[in-house]
Each structure stands twice: as structure tokens, then as C-alpha cells.
Scaffold this motif. Sequence first.
Motif, mmCIF file in Angstrom:
data_model
loop_
_atom_site.group_PDB
_atom_site.id
_atom_site.type_symbol
_atom_site.label_atom_id
_atom_site.label_comp_id
_atom_site.label_asym_id
_atom_site.label_seq_id
_atom_site.Cartn_x
_atom_site.Cartn_y
_atom_site.Cartn_z
ATOM 1 N N GLU A 1 1.104 6.906 18.763
ATOM 2 C CA GLU A 1 0.480 6.584 17.483
ATOM 3 C C GLU A 1 1.491 6.818 16.367
ATOM 4 O OE1 GLU A 1 -3.344 8.432 16.784
ATOM 5 O OE2 GLU A 1 -3.659 8.731 18.930
ATOM 6 N N ARG A 2 1.344 6.056 15.293
ATOM 7 C CA ARG A 2 2.182 6.247 14.109
ATOM 8 C C ARG A 2 1.377 5.838 12.890
ATOM 9 N NH1 ARG A 2 8.595 5.349 13.465
ATOM 10 N NH2 ARG A 2 8.754 5.831 11.232
ATOM 11 N N PRO A 3 1.264 6.699 11.875
ATOM 12 C CA PRO A 3 0.478 6.354 10.686
ATOM 13 C C PRO A 3 1.198 5.331 9.821
ATOM 14 C CG PRO A 3 1.525 8.485 10.396
ATOM 15 C CD PRO A 3 1.785 8.068 11.813
ATOM 16 N N GLY A 4 0.422 4.706 8.939
ATOM 17 C CA GLY A 4 0.963 3.703 8.036
ATOM 18 C C GLY A 4 1.468 4.292 6.740
ATOM 19 N N CYS B 1 -1.929 8.783 6.813
ATOM 20 C CA CYS B 1 -3.237 9.158 7.364
ATOM 21 C C CYS B 1 -3.747 8.000 8.203
ATOM 22 C CB CYS B 1 -4.212 9.481 6.232
ATOM 23 S SG CYS B 1 -5.866 9.941 6.787
ATOM 24 N N SER B 2 -3.592 8.102 9.507
ATOM 25 C CA SER B 2 -3.917 6.974 10.382
ATOM 26 C C SER B 2 -5.391 6.956 10.761
ATOM 27 C CB SER B 2 -3.078 7.036 11.659
ATOM 28 O OG SER B 2 -3.389 5.948 12.505
ATOM 29 N N GLU B 3 -5.954 5.748 10.829
ATOM 30 C CA GLU B 3 -7.294 5.544 11.363
ATOM 31 C C GLU B 3 -7.257 4.862 12.723
ATOM 32 O OE1 GLU B 3 -10.422 4.948 7.949
ATOM 33 O OE2 GLU B 3 -8.721 3.622 7.599
ATOM 34 N N ASP B 4 -6.068 4.664 13.273
ATOM 35 C CA ASP B 4 -5.933 4.160 14.645
ATOM 36 C C ASP B 4 -6.042 5.325 15.613
ATOM 37 O OD1 ASP B 4 -5.442 1.786 13.397
ATOM 38 O OD2 ASP B 4 -3.478 1.448 14.304
ATOM 39 N N ASP C 1 -9.014 0.673 16.142
ATOM 40 C CA ASP C 1 -8.409 0.505 14.818
ATOM 41 C C ASP C 1 -9.524 0.642 13.800
ATOM 42 O OD1 ASP C 1 -7.155 -0.265 12.484
ATOM 43 O OD2 ASP C 1 -6.253 -2.076 13.315
ATOM 44 N N ASP D 1 1.328 -0.798 8.418
ATOM 45 C CA ASP D 1 -0.017 -0.565 8.926
ATOM 46 C C ASP D 1 0.012 0.610 9.896
ATOM 47 O OD1 ASP D 1 -2.705 -0.881 9.387
ATOM 48 O OD2 ASP D 1 -2.534 -2.788 10.456
ATOM 49 N N ASP D 2 -1.161 1.222 10.124
ATOM 50 C CA ASP D 2 -1.275 2.214 11.194
ATOM 51 C C ASP D 2 -0.960 1.540 12.526
ATOM 52 O OD1 ASP D 2 -2.235 3.896 9.194
ATOM 53 O OD2 ASP D 2 -4.330 3.564 9.725
ATOM 54 N N LYS D 3 -0.458 2.333 13.473
ATOM 55 C CA LYS D 3 -0.080 1.792 14.774
ATOM 56 C C LYS D 3 -0.548 2.729 15.884
ATOM 57 C CE LYS D 3 4.117 -0.321 12.870
ATOM 58 N NZ LYS D 3 3.779 0.006 11.463
#
Length: 279
Positions: A10-13, A17-20, A33, A259-261
Motif C-alpha cells: 500500500e502507498r498513500p496519495g 492518508c490512504s483509503e485503499d 478503494d 492517488d492512493d495505491k
Amino acid sequence: MLPVRVCTAERPGDDGCSEDRVFARPNAVVVLDGVSPLRPEGPRDGWYPDALGQRILDLLDSDPSADLPDVLATAIDHVSAKHSLVPGESPASTVAIIRWDDYHIDGLVLGDSPIVVFSRDGSVDVLRDGRHETVVAELRREARQTTEGLNTLDDLIRATRPAKLARMNRDGGYWIAEATPEAGHHAILRRWPVDSIHAVAAMTDGVSCGVEDYGVPPSWPAALTLALSDGLQALLAAIHDAEATDKDRQRWPRPKTHDDKAAAIIVFPHEHQAWADEQ
């Protein structure tokens, strides 16, 4: 059960603060996502994909062979009831589920988080749900024709947002996990024989856009090769670095620079390779 290898990353955007979210079990992977909330505007915290993903795992743990649309519909219903969610005014999430046993691999997608299947013969099969993309393209085309002053992508997004929400979880529109359990039964499904498959990946659109929009990596096989040789986090980093070369979002128009990933890859034992696990 097959002794598969599973890697997640995972990697935030932009805002860190990531929602993925990505969840893994010995026989399943779930990638989500999150969009939180849809209306009204509020802070991003990712609680909805957390809750939904965990409930999906609980249901798969209790019945590993359960019908996947039923699992998703039940999970949406549980989270909606527990948190008193209101359709059209609640957090939402795409969902991608990969489940396998000794004979088959099952895939489910709802929303724009695809599953990519790499066969032993070198072919690639992408399981996607294109309904959201179709609705967005139609609404933006209409807006350009009927509304003046829409000079940027951000303008288009704001102008078409109410019409897009009106077509969410409706026949003829698009379906996503939110507060309507019926959405689970509108997911896209596919099954593959396990003995024909080298690897399977599930990812959010913050990852799939690398291959499909940026050409980074230039193909799905190239993306798999990078992930297996250097680790899945290296794939996410390559996409992030490509976006950093287009901070004004002109080369690749998009809502935000990064983008979040989130992604997961499952490698099956008849094609074993040495590669680094990343969590």
C-alpha cells in the motif's frame, strides 16, 4: 490447500492518508478503494473499507466456499446496519476479491479496482467493471456540450457530481459498495482453472492507471516482472515516480497528483520464483 505466495503493498496519495485497503487470508485476498464520504464533504479516514473488508474476511472464514456476491451483499448490509448508513450520503468503496482452492480461482470486482490474471501460456485476462467509467464519460461529455466555463477536469468533476451520485447503485448506472446491499449481486464475476494460472493480481485504480494510462510499466507482463523481481512496493513506487513528473496533471489529466495505491499478487506453486514478501 495450495502453498501459494502472496504479496501485498500500500502507498498513500497526496495527503498521506490512504483509503485503499488490502487484506489477505490463506485462500483469499480482498482489495478495496474507499471514498469517504461521498456527501457531504468530510475528512478522509478509511473506516468504511476497513469495516467492509474485515466483514468480508469474517464471512469467508466462516464459509470458504460461500457465493461471493452473497458474501459481499451480506457484508454491505452488516456495515450499513451497524453504522446507520443512508444510501447516497455514506462512504463507499470498490471491491476486488480473489479466492482460490486446489482447482479454481474465483474473481469478483465491483467498481474500478481490476483483477489481472497471468496465464502460464503468457496470456493476460483483465477482469474489470467499466460501468463507473462509462457513466462518468457520458456525464462529462454532456456537461461539455451544455455548460459553459468548464475549463478544467476539476470543474467537470464538480459539475457532474450530483448527476453521477443520482446514477449510483441504479440499473443503467453503476454499482459500488455503499449502503445498498443489492450492489453485491451486481458485481462482475469470473472463474479460472488454477492449473493454467501463473499469477493473479488485484489492485486499486491508483495502481492500474500505471499500465493503462501512463504506460508505466509499459504492459501487464512488465508490471508483473517488476513486482516479482524487485517487490510489489517497487511497482507502486514506479507509478508514483511517474506521477511526480506530471505534477500539474497536464500529461495525464486526473483529480490529484498521487492517488492512493494498494495491490496484492498471488503466485501459484507450479511457477515458483524467488521474490520478496512485502506487507
